[in-house]
Write a protein that holds these residues in place. Structure first.
Motif, short mmCIF file in Angstrom:
data_model
loop_
_atom_site.label_atom_id
_atom_site.label_comp_id
_atom_site.label_asym_id
_atom_site.label_seq_id
_atom_site.Cartn_x
_atom_site.Cartn_y
_atom_site.Cartn_z
N SER A 5 0.80 -1.16 0.10
CA SER A 5 0.09 0.05 -0.03
C SER A 5 0.66 1.19 0.03
O SER A 5 1.70 1.34 0.64
CB SER A 5 -0.94 -0.08 1.36
OG SER A 5 -1.43 1.15 1.54
N GLU A 6 0.30 2.23 -0.62
CA GLU A 6 0.80 3.58 -0.70
C GLU A 6 0.76 4.37 0.77
O GLU A 6 1.26 5.33 1.17
CB GLU A 6 0.55 4.47 -1.94
CG GLU A 6 1.40 3.77 -3.07
CD GLU A 6 0.83 4.51 -4.38
OE1 GLU A 6 0.01 5.67 -4.20
OE2 GLU A 6 0.99 4.01 -5.36
N SER A 7 -0.58 4.16 1.01
CA SER A 7 -1.02 4.80 2.35
C SER A 7 -1.33 3.96 3.42
O SER A 7 -2.16 3.40 3.94
CB SER A 7 -2.21 5.50 2.11
OG SER A 7 -3.17 4.65 1.57
N VAL A 8 -0.17 3.68 4.22
CA VAL A 8 0.03 2.69 5.04
C VAL A 8 -1.09 2.88 6.25
O VAL A 8 -1.78 2.06 6.67
CB VAL A 8 1.27 2.47 5.86
CG1 VAL A 8 1.75 1.51 6.75
CG2 VAL A 8 2.48 1.92 4.51
N ASP B 5 -4.66 2.76 5.33
CA ASP B 5 -5.16 1.48 5.08
C ASP B 5 -5.19 0.54 6.39
O ASP B 5 -6.13 -0.35 6.57
CB ASP B 5 -4.32 0.86 4.01
CG ASP B 5 -4.46 1.24 2.69
OD1 ASP B 5 -5.67 1.94 2.40
OD2 ASP B 5 -3.68 1.24 1.81
N SER B 6 -4.27 0.73 7.08
CA SER B 6 -4.33 -0.02 8.44
C SER B 6 -5.46 0.52 9.30
O SER B 6 -6.13 -0.62 9.95
CB SER B 6 -2.78 0.42 9.08
OG SER B 6 -1.68 -0.06 8.55
N GLY C 167 -5.38 -2.23 -0.35
CA GLY C 167 -4.81 -2.55 0.94
C GLY C 167 -5.69 -2.89 2.11
O GLY C 167 -5.24 -4.00 2.84
N PRO C 168 -6.83 -2.31 2.40
CA PRO C 168 -7.43 -2.44 3.63
C PRO C 168 -7.90 -3.90 3.53
O PRO C 168 -7.80 -4.62 4.83
CB PRO C 168 -8.76 -1.53 3.56
CG PRO C 168 -8.12 -0.41 3.04
CD PRO C 168 -7.15 -0.98 1.87
N ALA D 147 -6.82 -6.90 6.45
CA ALA D 147 -7.76 -7.45 7.16
C ALA D 147 -7.59 -9.01 6.97
O ALA D 147 -7.72 -9.84 7.91
CB ALA D 147 -9.17 -7.01 7.03
N ILE D 148 -7.80 -9.64 5.81
CA ILE D 148 -7.72 -10.89 5.38
C ILE D 148 -6.25 -11.47 6.00
O ILE D 148 -6.46 -12.55 6.71
CB ILE D 148 -7.57 -11.46 4.08
CG1 ILE D 148 -8.99 -11.01 3.47
CG2 ILE D 148 -7.29 -12.73 3.82
CD1 ILE D 148 -9.22 -10.98 2.12
#
Length: 158
Positions: free
Chosen positions: A39-42, A45-46, A118-119, A123-124
Motif C-alpha cells: 500500500s501507498e497509504s500505510v 489502510d491500516s 490494501g485494507p 484484514a484478510i
C-alpha cells in the motif's frame, strides 16, 4: 499460559517484558515493510482494516450473545430485548456495514491481494495469521485452552 513463559520475563534494569518487546518490535518492522510494498497509504489502510476487524468482532459477539443466552430469552420482555433483540440487531447492522464497506473498498481497487486493495488485504492477512496463531498456541499450550469456564453463569439454565 497461552504464550511461552519467556514472553513474561521482565528485564532486570528496565522492568519491561524484554523478549515480548523485541518480538513485537520485529513483528512491527515486518508489518511496516510488508505494508509499504502492498500500500501507498500505510496508516489509512491500516486504520480502515482495523475498522473492518472491529466490525467482524462485534458482529460475532452479538450473534454469540444471542446463542449463549438463548434459554433466557423467554424469561420476560427485558431479557428478550437485552439478550436477544438488541445484540441481534447490532450484529445484523454491523454485518451489513461490513459487507457494504468491503464491497465499496474492492470496487476499483488496485494492488493488495488479488487486486482487492490494501485494507481488505490487511484484514484478510490478520484474520488468517490470527487463526494460525490460535491453532499453534492451542497445540503448544493445550492446558490453557482446555480449562473450561472460570466463572459460573448467573443463571443455572445457561
Amino acid at each position: 499460559g497461552a504464550l511461552p513463559p519467556r514472553f513474561a520475563e521482565i528485564h532486570a534494569r528496565f522492568r519491561t517484558p524484554s523478549i515480548a518487546t523485541l518480538v513485537f518490535a520485529g513483528v512491527s518492522l515486518v508489518y511496516f515493510i510488508g505494508m509499504t510494498i502492498i500500500s501507498e497509504s500505510v496508516l489509512l489502510d491500516s486504520l480502515t482494516a482495523l475498522g473492518l476487524l472491529v466490525a467482524i468482532y462485534y458482529a460475532l459477539t452479538g450473534f454469540s450473545c444471542v446463542v449463549y443466552f438463548r434459554r433466557r430469552l423467554a424469561g420476560g420482555p427485558r431479557n428478550l430485548l437485552m439478550l436477544g433483540v438488541a445484540p441481534l440487531a447490532g450484529a445484523v447492522a454491523l454485518t451489513y456495514v461490513l459487507y457494504r464497506t468491503a464491497s465499496d473498498l474492492t470496487k476499483g481497487a488496485e494492488g493488495g491481494l488479488l487486486g482487492m486493495g490494501g485494507p481488505i488485504t490487511i484484514a484478510i492477512v490478520i484474520v488468517v495469521l490470527g487463526l494460525v496463531g490460535s491453532l499453534v498456541s492451542r497445540a503448544m499450550s493445550p492446558a490453557f485452552f482446555d480449562r473450561g469456564l472460570e466463572a459460573a453463569p448467573a443463571d443455572p439454565r445457561d
